[in-house]
Design a protein around this motif. Structure first.
Motif, PDB file in Angstrom:
ATOM      1  N   VAL A 155       5.020 -11.336  22.308  1.00 53.49           N
ATOM      2  CA  VAL A 155       6.234 -10.634  22.742  1.00 53.49           C
ATOM      3  C   VAL A 155       7.357 -11.627  23.020  1.00 53.49           C
ATOM      4  O   VAL A 155       8.503 -11.455  22.564  1.00 53.49           O
ATOM      5  N   VAL A 156       7.064 -12.683  23.773  1.00 56.05           N
ATOM      6  CA  VAL A 156       8.084 -13.685  24.104  1.00 56.05           C
ATOM      7  C   VAL A 156       8.605 -14.353  22.833  1.00 56.05           C
ATOM      8  O   VAL A 156       9.809 -14.606  22.688  1.00 56.05           O
ATOM      9  N   ASN A 157       7.697 -14.625  21.890  1.00 58.54           N
ATOM     10  CA  ASN A 157       8.098 -15.266  20.638  1.00 58.54           C
ATOM     11  C   ASN A 157       9.008 -14.371  19.809  1.00 58.54           C
ATOM     12  O   ASN A 157       9.976 -14.837  19.197  1.00 58.54           O
ATOM     13  N   LEU A 158       8.721 -13.068  19.795  1.00 64.77           N
ATOM     14  CA  LEU A 158       9.578 -12.129  19.065  1.00 64.77           C
ATOM     15  C   LEU A 158      10.982 -12.077  19.672  1.00 64.77           C
ATOM     16  O   LEU A 158      11.989 -12.116  18.956  1.00 64.77           O
ATOM     17  N   VAL A 159      11.037 -11.981  21.005  1.00 66.03           N
ATOM     18  CA  VAL A 159      12.336 -11.927  21.685  1.00 66.03           C
ATOM     19  C   VAL A 159      13.109 -13.222  21.448  1.00 66.03           C
ATOM     20  O   VAL A 159      14.315 -13.204  21.154  1.00 66.03           O
TER      21      VAL A 159
ATOM     22  N   LYS B  57      14.575 -13.439  17.887  1.00 66.74           N
ATOM     23  CA  LYS B  57      15.810 -12.657  17.745  1.00 66.74           C
ATOM     24  C   LYS B  57      16.984 -13.396  18.395  1.00 66.74           C
ATOM     25  O   LYS B  57      18.063 -13.527  17.814  1.00 66.74           O
ATOM     26  N   PHE B  58      16.765 -13.908  19.593  1.00 65.71           N
ATOM     27  CA  PHE B  58      17.809 -14.629  20.310  1.00 65.71           C
ATOM     28  C   PHE B  58      18.210 -15.895  19.563  1.00 65.71           C
ATOM     29  O   PHE B  58      19.390 -16.226  19.432  1.00 65.71           O
ATOM     30  N   SER B  59      17.208 -16.612  19.034  1.00 68.57           N
ATOM     31  CA  SER B  59      17.475 -17.868  18.344  1.00 68.57           C
ATOM     32  C   SER B  59      18.254 -17.634  17.060  1.00 68.57           C
ATOM     33  O   SER B  59      19.163 -18.406  16.725  1.00 68.57           O
ATOM     34  N   MET B  60      17.934 -16.563  16.328  1.00 71.40           N
ATOM     35  CA  MET B  60      18.670 -16.273  15.100  1.00 71.40           C
ATOM     36  C   MET B  60      20.129 -15.955  15.393  1.00 71.40           C
ATOM     37  O   MET B  60      21.028 -16.367  14.663  1.00 71.40           O
ATOM     38  N   ASP B  61      20.362 -15.217  16.479  1.00 71.79           N
ATOM     39  CA  ASP B  61      21.748 -14.901  16.846  1.00 71.79           C
ATOM     40  C   ASP B  61      22.506 -16.153  17.263  1.00 71.79           C
ATOM     41  O   ASP B  61      23.692 -16.314  16.973  1.00 71.79           O
TER      42      ASP B  61
ATOM     43  N   MET C  19      11.244 -14.514  10.037  1.00 77.08           N
ATOM     44  CA  MET C  19      11.362 -14.971  11.417  1.00 77.08           C
ATOM     45  C   MET C  19      10.600 -14.060  12.376  1.00 77.08           C
ATOM     46  O   MET C  19      10.097 -14.505  13.408  1.00 77.08           O
ATOM     47  N   TYR C  20      10.497 -12.778  12.051  1.00 74.79           N
ATOM     48  CA  TYR C  20       9.721 -11.853  12.876  1.00 74.79           C
ATOM     49  C   TYR C  20       8.245 -11.842  12.475  1.00 74.79           C
ATOM     50  O   TYR C  20       7.363 -11.556  13.291  1.00 74.79           O
ATOM     51  N   PHE C  21       7.987 -12.148  11.219  1.00 69.91           N
ATOM     52  CA  PHE C  21       6.622 -12.110  10.714  1.00 69.91           C
ATOM     53  C   PHE C  21       5.762 -13.211  11.343  1.00 69.91           C
ATOM     54  O   PHE C  21       4.595 -12.986  11.680  1.00 69.91           O
ATOM     55  N   MET C  22       6.318 -14.402  11.517  1.00 66.08           N
ATOM     56  CA  MET C  22       5.554 -15.525  12.050  1.00 66.08           C
ATOM     57  C   MET C  22       5.053 -15.279  13.471  1.00 66.08           C
ATOM     58  O   MET C  22       3.877 -15.544  13.771  1.00 66.08           O
ATOM     59  N   PRO C  23       5.890 -14.758  14.409  1.00 65.93           N
ATOM     60  CA  PRO C  23       5.342 -14.449  15.739  1.00 65.93           C
ATOM     61  C   PRO C  23       4.228 -13.417  15.695  1.00 65.93           C
ATOM     62  O   PRO C  23       3.253 -13.517  16.461  1.00 65.93           O
ATOM     63  N   LEU C  24       4.341 -12.432  14.803  1.00 60.77           N
ATOM     64  CA  LEU C  24       3.287 -11.429  14.697  1.00 60.77           C
ATOM     65  C   LEU C  24       1.990 -12.045  14.174  1.00 60.77           C
ATOM     66  O   LEU C  24       0.898 -11.628  14.567  1.00 60.77           O
TER      67      LEU C  24
ATOM     68  N   THR D 275      17.164 -24.025  26.486  1.00 60.71           N
ATOM     69  CA  THR D 275      18.227 -23.491  25.622  1.00 60.71           C
ATOM     70  C   THR D 275      19.335 -22.854  26.444  1.00 60.71           C
ATOM     71  O   THR D 275      20.529 -23.120  26.220  1.00 60.71           O
ATOM     72  N   PHE D 276      18.957 -22.020  27.398  1.00 56.81           N
ATOM     73  CA  PHE D 276      19.965 -21.379  28.249  1.00 56.81           C
ATOM     74  C   PHE D 276      20.684 -22.416  29.116  1.00 56.81           C
ATOM     75  O   PHE D 276      21.906 -22.324  29.323  1.00 56.81           O
TER      76      PHE D 276
END
Length: 642
Positions: free
Chosen positions: A524-528, A531-535, A551-556, A584-585
C-alpha cells in the motif's frame, strides 16, 4: 620428394603437440589415487551385488515357516544362522537397547541395532508449533550401515546386526561393539564434548584379518535422512532445504533443492550435510569420502520435506592400526557459530560450514558477510529486540547512502523546476516525426542548466545490491528465528493477518493461503509513494506507453514476492520506504526551488563542457536521427516509383 619431407615433418610436429598436451594434462598422484579408489569401490559394490544375487538364488528353495522354525531346537537354528551369516551369526539375534548421550546442547539416542544414532534432539530450540526440536527419530527417518564382505564371500549390512553397548570414557561417550568372535570385533565409538554441537565418531576393528575379505582396504557406507518440516511455511522451508557437500580442497556445493536430483562424484569430499532451513546434520570425515553417490528426493508427506541418501566409501586399515574418524555436526545454521569451527585452521583445512547459511551469490555474499552480519551481531550484543535492530540497520544503510540520496533528490528538484521549459520545447516540436528534435532540445536544456536525468537513478542502483543481499539473508537468518515484533510472532517467516484453508487457483500457488500484514503495508505504501513520485518527477516530457501502469505494477508484484517470505524483510522495506518518503518531503520543505531555478539559469550562461555520457547520448541521437532520415527517403522513393 619435398612434399614427402614436409609430410613427415608435419606428422612429427603433430606428435610433439600431442605429447606435450598429454604431459601437461596428466593427472596428479592424488587424482590417480582417487580414481583408483573409485574403481575399487565400484568393483566391490559389483562383487557384493553378485554375492547377494548368488545368495538369493541359493535360497530359492522351500523354507520352513516361522512356526516350524520356532519348534526347531536352538542348536539347529544356530546352525542355520551360521550357514547363512558365518562369523556374524551371533550378532543376528538380540534385543534392541538404547543408550542416551547428552550435554548442554543436545540429546542423542544410540541404538544397539546397527550401532547407529537413532534420534537427535536439540535442547535449546522448539519447532514453530512448540514441539521439541527433533531432527530425526527412528529407523524410518535416518539410517546408517556399513556393507561388509566376509572372507567367505558373505555380504553383511551392519544395520541388520546387534551391537553390544559398552561404557565409554565418561557419561558422554559409549562404544557399540559388533562381536564376531572372542578376539574379533568392530567398535563404533561415540563421544560428546561439553556445551558443543559436535559429536566424535570412529570405527575401529580388532582381529579382522581372516574375518573380512583380504581385499578390504575401504568401507562402503550408506547413510540416509529425511528432512522434517520444522518451520512455518512449507514452501519456503523446502526452498532452503537441501543436500550440501564440500570437496576436500574446493568449494561447497549442493544438489538442486527444487526437484529430485542425483550426483555421482569421483572427487574426494570433506563433508556431506542434510540441511534444513535453520538446522543441519553434517557428516564430516577426518580424512575424506570418495566414490560418492548423492541423491535428493522430494517428499509429499505432511511431516517431511525431502529425503537425502549418500552412498560413499572411506579408507580402512584391515590391520586395525588406525581407526576411521568422523565428526557429526548436529545443530543450528548459526553463521557466527559455524565460523568458529574454522578458527585456528589453515585455509586449506577449513570446513567452511558457514556456507550452509545462504548469504547470496558470490557478488552479494560479501555485502552480507562483511557488512550486514557484523552490524546485526554488534547491535544484537546490546539490544534484544530484533524489530529495533532491523529499524537501526535500516537507518544505518540510509545514512551511508544519504549523500547519493541527496544528489537524487536534488536532481529531481532540478528536473521539476525545468518542467515549464521542457513543456515549451514539447509545444515547439509537437509532431511525432519531430521526436528526435524534441529529445535533442530537451537534453541540450538539461546539459546547459547542469541537470542530469540519470543522476536520480544512481542511488537506487547502488541500493539494489543491498536489497538483494537482504532478500537472501533475512529468510534464513537464524537470529530472526522465532523473534517477535509487534504482531509478527516470528520475523523469519510470514505474519498472517488473513488465512484460509481452501485452494484458490493461481492465488494459492503465488501467495499461499494467507495474507501477511507487513507485506500488505509495504504494498500500500509503495503504491501511494509511486503515485506521489510520478507526480513530483513529471518533467513535462511524453512518457513511453505503459510506463505509468508499470510504476503501479511493480509495487503489486512485491505482494507476490514477499507474502510468503520473512516478515522481517517486509518490515525492513517498510521502514526504508517511510524514511525515503520523509526525506523527500523534508527536501521539498527546505529547498528553495525559486533560488534553485535562478542557479540553473546562471549555469546556462557559463561555458559548459559536455560530459562523456552526454556526448555519447547526443551521438546516439544523431545516428538515430540520420537513420530515420534515410528510412524516410527510402519510403518516399518507393512511393514515387509506384
Amino acid at each position: 620428394m619435398s612434399g614427402d619431407k614436409n609430410t613427415v615433418i608435419g606428422f612429427i610436429l603433430i606428435g610433439l603437440v600431442l605429447f606435450v598436451f598429454t604431459w601437461l594434462n596428466r593427472p596428479d598422484p592424488a587424482q590417480v589415487e582417487a580414481q583408483q579408489r573409485y574403481r575399487d569401490s565400484l568393483a566391490r559394490v559389483e562383487h557384493a551385488r553378485q554375492l547377494v544375487e548368488e545368495k538369493a538364488a541359493s535360497t530359492e528353495q522351500p523354507t520352513l515357516s516361522s512356526d516350524v522354525q520356532a519348534d526347531l531346537p536352538d542348536s539347529v537354528r544356530a546352525a542355520q544362522r551360521v550357514q547363512t551369516y558365518g562369523v556374524f551369526a551371533q550378532a543376528t539375534e538380540g534385543t534392541e537397547e538404547f543408550v542416551t548421550l547428552e550435554n548442554e546442547k543436545m540429546e542423542l539416542k544410540i541404538t544397539s541395532k546397527g550401532g547407529r544414532i537413532y534420534s537427535a534432539r536439540l535442547k535449546e530450540y522448539r519447532t514453530f508449533d512448540g514441539r521439541p526440536l527433533i531432527l530425526f527419530d527412528g529407523v524410518d527417518e535416518s539410517s546408517f550401515a556399513l556393507t561388509l564382505v566376509s572372507a567367505t564371500n558373505r555380504v553383511i549390512n551392519t544395520d541388520e546386526l546387534y551391537f553390544t553397548p559398552l561404557a565409554g570414557e565418561d557419561s558422554r561417550s559409549v562404544v557399540m561393539r559388533l562381536v564376531m568372535g572372542e578376539e574379533n570385533y568392530m567398535d563404533f565409538r561415540y563421544s560428546l564434548t561439553p556445551d558443543d554441537y559436535m559429536v566424535r565418531f570412529s570405527i575401529q576393528g580388532t582381529g579382522l584379518n581372516g574375518i573380512l575379505s583380504p581385499n578390504t582396504n575401504s568401507l562402503d557406507i550408506r547413510w540416509s535422512q529425511k528432512a522434517r518440516q520444522l518451520e512455518q511455511g512449507r514452501k519456503y522451508e523446502n526452498q532452503y532445504t537441501g543436500l550440501y557437500y564440500k570437496y576436500a580442497s574446493d568449494d561447497v556445493e549442493s544438489l538442486n533443492a527444487g526437484k529430485d536430483d542425483e550426483e555421482q562424484i569421483s572427487n574426494r569430499l570433506k563433508w556431506i550435510g542434510s540441511k534444513n532451513k535453520f538446522f543441519s546434520t553434517v557428516w564430516i570425515a577426518d580424512d575424506s569420502f570418495f566414490a560418492t553417490r548423492l541423491q535428493s528426493k522430494q517428499l509429499t508427506e505432511s511431516d517431511y520435506l525431502k529425503e537425502f541418501t549418500a552412498t560413499t566409501s572411506v579408507a580402512f586399515d584391515l590391520t586395525s592400526r588406525e581407526p576411521v574418524s568422523f565428526r557429526y555436526y548436529i545443530g543450528p545454521n548459526d553463521y557466527q557459530l559455524l565460523r568458529t569451527y574454522d578458527k585456528g585452521l589453515p585455509s586449506g583445512s577449513a570446513l567452511e560450514l558457514d556456507n550452509l547459511v545462504p548469504l547470496g551469490m558470490k557478488f552479494l555474499r560479501p555485502i552480507n558477510q562483511y557488512f550486514i552480519v557484523p552490524v546485526f551481531d554488534f547491535l544484537g550484543k546490546h539490544i534484544s529486540n530484533y524489530g529495533v535492530i532491523i529499524f537501526l540497520l535500516t537507518l544505518i544503510v540510509n545514512i551511508i547512502l544519504f549523500p547519493l540520496t541527496y544528489k537524487s533528490l536534488l536532481s529531481s528538484a532540478k528536473m521539476r523546476v525545468l518542467r515549464p521549459q521542457v513543456e515549451e520545447i514539447s509545444a515547439k516540436y509537437p509532431k511525432q516525426e519531430q521526436a528526435m528534435e524534441r529529445q535533442k532540445a530537451t537534453m541540450n536544456l538539461y546539459s546547459r542548466a547542469g541537470a542530469s536525468p540519470m543522476s536520480g537513478c544512481l542511488p537506487m542502483l547502488l541500493k539494489m545490491p543491498i536489497l538483494f543481499a537482504l532478500y537472501q539473508l533475512f529468510p534464513t537468518s537464524f537470529e530472526l528465528r522465532q523473534k517477535s515484533f509487534l504482531w509478527a510472532k516470528d520475523l523469519s517467516t510470514f505474519d498472517p493477518v488473513i488465512t484460509w484453508d481452501f485452494h484458490i487457483p493461481f492465488i494459492s500457488s503465488m501467495l499461499g493461503n494467507h495474507l501477511s500484514l507487513f507485506c500488505l503495508l509495504v504494498t500500500v505504501v509503495n503504491l501511494v509513494y509511486s503515485k506521489f513520485s510520478m507526480d513530483m518527477t513529471n518533467t513535462g516530457q511524453q512518457q513511453m506507453p505503459g510506463m505509468k501502469m508499470m510504476m503501479y505494477f511493480m509495487p503489486l508484484m512485491m505482494l507476490f514476492f514477499f507474502n510468503q517470505s520473512s516478515s522481517g524483510l517486509s518490515y525492513y522495506f517498510l521502514v526504508s520506504m517511510l524514511i525515503t518518503i520523509g526525506l523527500t518531503f523534508s527536501f521539498r520543505f527546505f529547498v528553495n526551488e525559486k533560488k534553485l531555478l535562478l542557479q540553473l539559469e546562471e549555469n546556462k550562461k557559463k561555458p559548459r563542457k559536455k560530459s562523456g555520457f552526454m556526448q555519447r547520448l547526443e551521438e546516439a541521437q544523431r545516428m538515430q536521427q540520420e537513420q530515420l532520415r534515410k528510412q524516410k527517403q527510402q519510403r518516399t522513393g518507393q512511393q514515387r516509383r509506384r
